[in-house]
Design a protein around this motif. Structure first.
Motif, short mmCIF file in Angstrom:
data_model
loop_
_atom_site.label_atom_id
_atom_site.label_comp_id
_atom_site.label_asym_id
_atom_site.label_seq_id
_atom_site.Cartn_x
_atom_site.Cartn_y
_atom_site.Cartn_z
N LYS A 1 0.81 -1.22 0.00
CA LYS A 1 0.00 0.00 0.00
C LYS A 1 0.85 1.27 0.00
O LYS A 1 0.54 2.22 -0.71
CB LYS A 1 -0.91 0.03 1.22
N SER A 2 1.90 1.30 0.81
CA SER A 2 2.65 2.55 0.98
C SER A 2 3.81 2.72 0.00
O SER A 2 4.22 3.84 -0.26
CB SER A 2 3.17 2.65 2.42
N VAL A 3 4.33 1.65 -0.56
CA VAL A 3 5.48 1.75 -1.47
C VAL A 3 5.10 1.39 -2.90
O VAL A 3 5.33 2.17 -3.83
CB VAL A 3 6.65 0.86 -0.99
N MET A 4 4.50 0.22 -3.08
CA MET A 4 4.24 -0.27 -4.43
C MET A 4 3.08 0.46 -5.12
O MET A 4 3.14 0.71 -6.32
CB MET A 4 3.96 -1.78 -4.40
N ARG A 5 2.04 0.81 -4.37
CA ARG A 5 0.90 1.51 -4.97
C ARG A 5 1.32 2.88 -5.52
O ARG A 5 1.02 3.19 -6.68
CB ARG A 5 -0.23 1.64 -3.95
N PRO A 6 2.04 3.72 -4.74
CA PRO A 6 2.51 5.00 -5.31
C PRO A 6 3.45 4.82 -6.50
O PRO A 6 3.41 5.60 -7.45
CB PRO A 6 3.22 5.68 -4.14
N LYS A 7 4.28 3.77 -6.46
CA LYS A 7 5.19 3.51 -7.56
C LYS A 7 4.41 3.17 -8.83
O LYS A 7 4.73 3.64 -9.92
CB LYS A 7 6.15 2.37 -7.21
N ALA A 8 3.35 2.36 -8.68
CA ALA A 8 2.52 2.00 -9.83
C ALA A 8 1.86 3.23 -10.43
O ALA A 8 1.80 3.40 -11.65
CB ALA A 8 1.48 0.96 -9.43
N GLU B 1 4.13 8.44 -15.79
CA GLU B 1 5.30 8.57 -16.67
C GLU B 1 4.98 8.05 -18.07
O GLU B 1 5.31 8.67 -19.07
CB GLU B 1 6.47 7.79 -16.07
N ALA B 2 4.29 6.92 -18.15
CA ALA B 2 3.94 6.34 -19.44
C ALA B 2 2.93 7.22 -20.17
O ALA B 2 2.99 7.37 -21.40
CB ALA B 2 3.38 4.94 -19.25
N ARG B 3 2.00 7.82 -19.42
CA ARG B 3 0.99 8.69 -20.01
C ARG B 3 1.64 9.90 -20.67
O ARG B 3 1.19 10.39 -21.69
CB ARG B 3 0.00 9.15 -18.94
N ASP B 4 2.72 10.39 -20.07
CA ASP B 4 3.43 11.55 -20.60
C ASP B 4 4.16 11.28 -21.91
O ASP B 4 4.63 12.20 -22.57
CB ASP B 4 4.44 12.09 -19.57
N LYS B 5 4.24 10.01 -22.29
CA LYS B 5 5.00 9.66 -23.49
C LYS B 5 4.19 9.73 -24.77
O LYS B 5 4.66 9.33 -25.82
CB LYS B 5 5.62 8.27 -23.32
N GLY B 6 2.95 10.19 -24.67
CA GLY B 6 2.22 10.40 -25.91
C GLY B 6 0.92 9.64 -26.04
O GLY B 6 0.28 9.30 -25.05
N ASP B 7 0.55 9.36 -27.27
CA ASP B 7 -0.72 8.74 -27.64
C ASP B 7 -0.96 7.44 -26.87
O ASP B 7 -0.20 6.48 -26.98
CB ASP B 7 -0.72 8.47 -29.15
N LEU B 8 -2.05 7.41 -26.08
CA LEU B 8 -2.33 6.24 -25.24
C LEU B 8 -2.82 5.04 -26.04
O LEU B 8 -2.67 3.91 -25.59
CB LEU B 8 -3.37 6.61 -24.17
N ALA C 1 2.33 0.95 -25.49
CA ALA C 1 2.44 -0.35 -24.83
C ALA C 1 2.92 -0.19 -23.39
O ALA C 1 2.53 -0.96 -22.50
CB ALA C 1 3.40 -1.25 -25.60
N GLU C 2 3.75 0.80 -23.14
CA GLU C 2 4.27 1.03 -21.79
C GLU C 2 3.12 1.42 -20.85
O GLU C 2 3.06 0.98 -19.71
CB GLU C 2 5.33 2.13 -21.83
N TYR C 3 2.20 2.22 -21.35
CA TYR C 3 1.03 2.64 -20.56
C TYR C 3 0.15 1.41 -20.25
O TYR C 3 -0.28 1.22 -19.12
CB TYR C 3 0.23 3.70 -21.31
N ASP C 4 -0.09 0.60 -21.28
CA ASP C 4 -0.90 -0.60 -21.07
C ASP C 4 -0.27 -1.53 -20.05
O ASP C 4 -0.96 -2.10 -19.19
CB ASP C 4 -1.09 -1.35 -22.40
N ALA C 5 1.04 -1.69 -20.13
CA ALA C 5 1.75 -2.57 -19.18
C ALA C 5 1.67 -2.01 -17.76
O ALA C 5 1.48 -2.75 -16.80
CB ALA C 5 3.21 -2.73 -19.60
N ALA C 6 1.80 -0.68 -17.63
CA ALA C 6 1.73 -0.06 -16.30
C ALA C 6 0.33 -0.21 -15.71
O ALA C 6 0.17 -0.47 -14.52
CB ALA C 6 2.13 1.41 -16.39
N LYS C 7 -0.71 -0.05 -16.54
CA LYS C 7 -2.09 -0.23 -16.07
C LYS C 7 -2.34 -1.69 -15.66
O LYS C 7 -3.00 -1.95 -14.67
CB LYS C 7 -3.08 0.17 -17.18
N GLU C 8 -1.80 -2.62 -16.44
CA GLU C 8 -1.93 -4.04 -16.13
C GLU C 8 -1.25 -4.36 -14.80
O GLU C 8 -1.79 -5.06 -13.95
CB GLU C 8 -1.31 -4.88 -17.26
N ALA C 9 -0.04 -3.83 -14.60
CA ALA C 9 0.70 -4.04 -13.35
C ALA C 9 -0.07 -3.46 -12.17
O ALA C 9 -0.13 -4.06 -11.09
CB ALA C 9 2.09 -3.43 -13.44
N GLN C 10 -0.68 -2.29 -12.37
CA GLN C 10 -1.46 -1.68 -11.30
C GLN C 10 -2.67 -2.56 -10.95
O GLN C 10 -2.99 -2.75 -9.78
CB GLN C 10 -1.93 -0.28 -11.70
#
Length: 158
Positions: A23-30, A36-43, A47-56
């Motif tokens: 809750k305190s470390v991994m959730r904020p990291k996700a 960060e992935a969202r800032d890289k452009g067209d969602l 693929a980086e955004y999709d992977a980050a959402k999947e990990a979350q």
């Protein structure tokens, strides 16, 4: 339906620490990874955004599971345990009747099992077969290889 699990003080502490870490470390990291992935452009093609959402999503599932386990966890009161029979938290010295090999195990809750440190689950075939036995009794335990016979040599508590 709730599944009540019984824990030692050490096991309950580890469970709480893991939940707090997620809750305190991994959730904020996700969340940061998604930002960060969202800032890289067209969602739509990110693929980086999709992977980050999947990990979350996986992290949130793990947190929910641990919260459920923790809410149904009960601390074992060792002062009320019968010392003459094999129960949860018993240290059991057994002798294999087939090969004469002597083994010592501590029976613990399923979530605390660790064969390397000699802790076996009370829900494992050997754990189930030993439960309720007294010193001198023979436990016949059915495993995939057949039936094992163990003599209970000694029962103790830490």
């Amino acid at each position: 339906m709730s599944n009540i699990s019984y824990y030692t003080a050490e096991g309950l502490k580890k469970l709480k620490e893991e939940l707090d870490h997620l809750k305190s470390v991994m959730r904020p990291k996700a969340s940061a990874d998604i930002a960060e992935a969202r800032d890289k452009g067209d969602l739509s093609e990110n693929a980086e955004y999709d992977a980050a959402k999947e990990a979350q999503g996986m992290l949130e599932m793990r947190i929910a599971k641990l919260e459920e386990v923790y809410s149904n966890a009960r601390l074992i009161d060792e002062s009320h345990l019968d010392l003459s029979k094999v129960l949860v938290l018993s240290n059991v010295k057994i002798k294999n009747q087939t090969n004469g090999m002597e083994l010592t195990y501590t029976l613990v809750a399923e979530s605390e099992a660790d064969l390397k440190s000699g802790k076996i689950s009370v829900t494992s075939p050997i754990g189930k077969g030993l439960l309720g036995k007294s010193v001198g009794e023979i436990a016949e335990i059915t495993v995939p290889n057949g039936t094992l016979k163990f003599e209970i040599l000694e029962i103790s508590r830490d």
